[in-house]
Motif scaffolding. Structure first.
Motif, short mmCIF file in Angstrom:
data_model
loop_
_atom_site.label_atom_id
_atom_site.label_comp_id
_atom_site.label_asym_id
_atom_site.label_seq_id
_atom_site.Cartn_x
_atom_site.Cartn_y
_atom_site.Cartn_z
N TYR A 147 5.26 4.03 7.24
CA TYR A 147 5.67 3.78 5.85
C TYR A 147 4.85 4.63 4.89
CZ TYR A 147 7.93 -0.57 7.48
OH TYR A 147 8.70 -1.49 8.12
N THR A 148 3.54 4.68 5.13
CA THR A 148 2.65 5.42 4.23
C THR A 148 3.00 6.90 4.21
OG1 THR A 148 0.85 3.82 4.61
CG2 THR A 148 0.25 5.99 3.76
N LEU A 179 0.81 -1.22 0.00
CA LEU A 179 0.00 0.00 0.00
C LEU A 179 0.85 1.27 0.00
CD1 LEU A 179 -3.03 0.67 0.05
CD2 LEU A 179 -2.87 0.82 2.54
N PRO A 180 1.90 1.39 0.82
CA PRO A 180 2.71 2.62 0.78
C PRO A 180 3.34 2.88 -0.59
CG PRO A 180 3.20 1.36 2.78
CD PRO A 180 2.35 0.47 1.90
N LEU A 196 -4.63 9.76 5.09
CA LEU A 196 -4.18 8.48 4.56
C LEU A 196 -3.24 7.77 5.53
CD1 LEU A 196 -3.58 9.35 0.79
CD2 LEU A 196 -5.46 8.01 1.79
N THR A 197 -2.39 8.54 6.20
CA THR A 197 -1.49 7.96 7.19
C THR A 197 -2.27 7.34 8.34
OG1 THR A 197 0.26 9.55 6.65
CG2 THR A 197 0.40 8.44 8.78
N VAL A 198 -3.24 8.06 8.86
CA VAL A 198 -4.06 7.55 9.97
C VAL A 198 -4.84 6.32 9.53
CG1 VAL A 198 -5.98 8.08 11.51
CG2 VAL A 198 -4.21 9.80 11.06
N ALA A 199 -5.41 6.36 8.32
CA ALA A 199 -6.19 5.22 7.83
C ALA A 199 -5.31 3.99 7.65
CB ALA A 199 -6.85 5.59 6.50
N ALA A 200 -4.10 4.17 7.15
CA ALA A 200 -3.18 3.04 6.97
C ALA A 200 -2.80 2.44 8.32
CB ALA A 200 -1.94 3.49 6.21
#
Length: 358
Positions: free
Chosen positions: A173-174, A73-74, A120-124
């Protein structure tokens, strides 16, 4: 500025968050099905459900697929979102409108980080915690993700793909991938070129953590065993997890100082002489006589193997590994290092932003 950025990037943001939500929902449903099943069985192979359409088998395969997708994903978010959050404006010239108004370059940059990158970072990270939850199974379970490669039960695992798809690491990572994509977009100013470089860069960073950095986060634990010819095949093994989730780094025969020694197994292996296979039962032998002869033969081979190992300088055998109870420590360490690396990527990003002409 926040509203303008949201309107401009809402399609890619909603689409990306939707994919993460689907993966998380798949993990929740699959994990619930697995946890509700009282029996322990290996699972995870993409080919294991042929002729088996039960819900448990589908859930097992879905968790394997979700785990593997999460590790990549990242890479895709960095290329498809991190790059386009800036390159699309630059290529279309719409950045001129923003930079010629009262909005500063710093605000133009950080608003995109806040509106696009942070969600997106929080969701990942949340997806990673969901996947961690799916792997905490009853003590009598014996589940194996990813084509049956590794048995994975509670406590968590330190190696690929489980570590990379867990909460803190996946979120860090994201964010790193998104910042790298933004930096390359501002420097290269070509969507295709920046995407290719971002994907290659993120993969290289993840490989660096796996093979170079992570083995050194803590002192290795050592399991030593006396020199024994009966363990002659053990040093052929490696690269997979033992001890129920611990991460093996290396193993083999070592000398008295603890240095690994090279063993010529062809030289130390005895296969008998002549055309007769010593392990075949002879026509005149009874079953009991055959068993006694094989026991004597194996004992002699073990003694010969031990003598040969000592002639090579071996003193004992060691397995060096990281204990699975260090999982959270390793997650925090790697997440911190990844965020530091993200800060370093901000330096060329801000430099490219300064060079950007309205």
């Amino acid at each position: 500025m926040i509203w303008v950025t949201w309107r401009h990037h809402r399609t890619s943001l909603i689409f990306s968050l939707g994919i993460i939500a689907v993966l998380a929902l798949t993990g929740l449903v699959g994990g619930a099905i697995i946890k509700s099943d009282g029996s322990g069985r290996p699972f995870g192979s993409f080919f294991g459900c042929f002729g088996n359409t039960t819900a448990i088998c589908a859930a097992e395969t879905a968790l394997t697929a979700t785990t593997l997708i999460a590790t990549m994903l990242p890479v895709f978010l960095g290329a498809l979102v991190g790059v386009t959050a800036f390159s699309r404006d630059i290529e279309q010239g719409t950045h001129v409108l923003g930079l010629t108004q009262s909005v500063s370059r710093a605000r133009w940059f950080w608003t995109r980080v806040l509106v696009v990158f942070v969600p997106l970072t929080v969701a990942a990270a949340l997806l990673g915690f969901v996947l961690e939850w799916t792997r905490r199974l009853p003590a009598n379970s014996n589940f194996a993700f990813v084509a049956g490669r590794a048995t994975f039960v509670d406590p968590p695992n330190l190696s690929y793909p489980f570590f990379q798809s867990s909460g803190l690491a996946l979120g860090a990572y994201t964010f790193m991938a998104l910042i790298l994509g933004a930096a390359l977009a501002l420097l290269v100013r070509s969507s295709i070129g920046a995407m290719a470089l971002t994907m290659a860069g993120v993969v290289a960073v993840l490989a660096m953590f796996q093979f170079v950095a992570r083995p050194h986060y803590a002192e290795l634990s050592v399991e030593a065993s006396p020199l024994d010819g009966s363990s002659r095949y053990s040093s052929y093994l490696g690269g997979y997890d033992q001890f129920g989730g611990d991460w093996e780094i290396e193993q083999g025969y070592v000398d008295i100082q603890g240095n690994f020694v090279d063993v010529d197994y062809d030289e130390c292996t005895w296969n008998g002489s002549g055309d007769e296979n010593p392990y075949d039962q002879r026509p005149e032998e009874t079953g009991a006589e055959y068993t006694i002869r094989i026991d004597v033969l194996m004992a002699q081979q073990d003694r010969d193997m031990e003598v040969c190992l000592r002639e090579h300088g071996a003193d004992h055998r060691e397995i060096r590994y990281h204990s699975s109870d260090q999982f959270r420590r390793f997650q925090v360490t790697e997440a911190a290092l990844t965020l530091v690396l993200s800060g370093l990527f901000l330096i060329p990003a801000l430099w490219g932003l300064r060079r950007l002409k309205p």
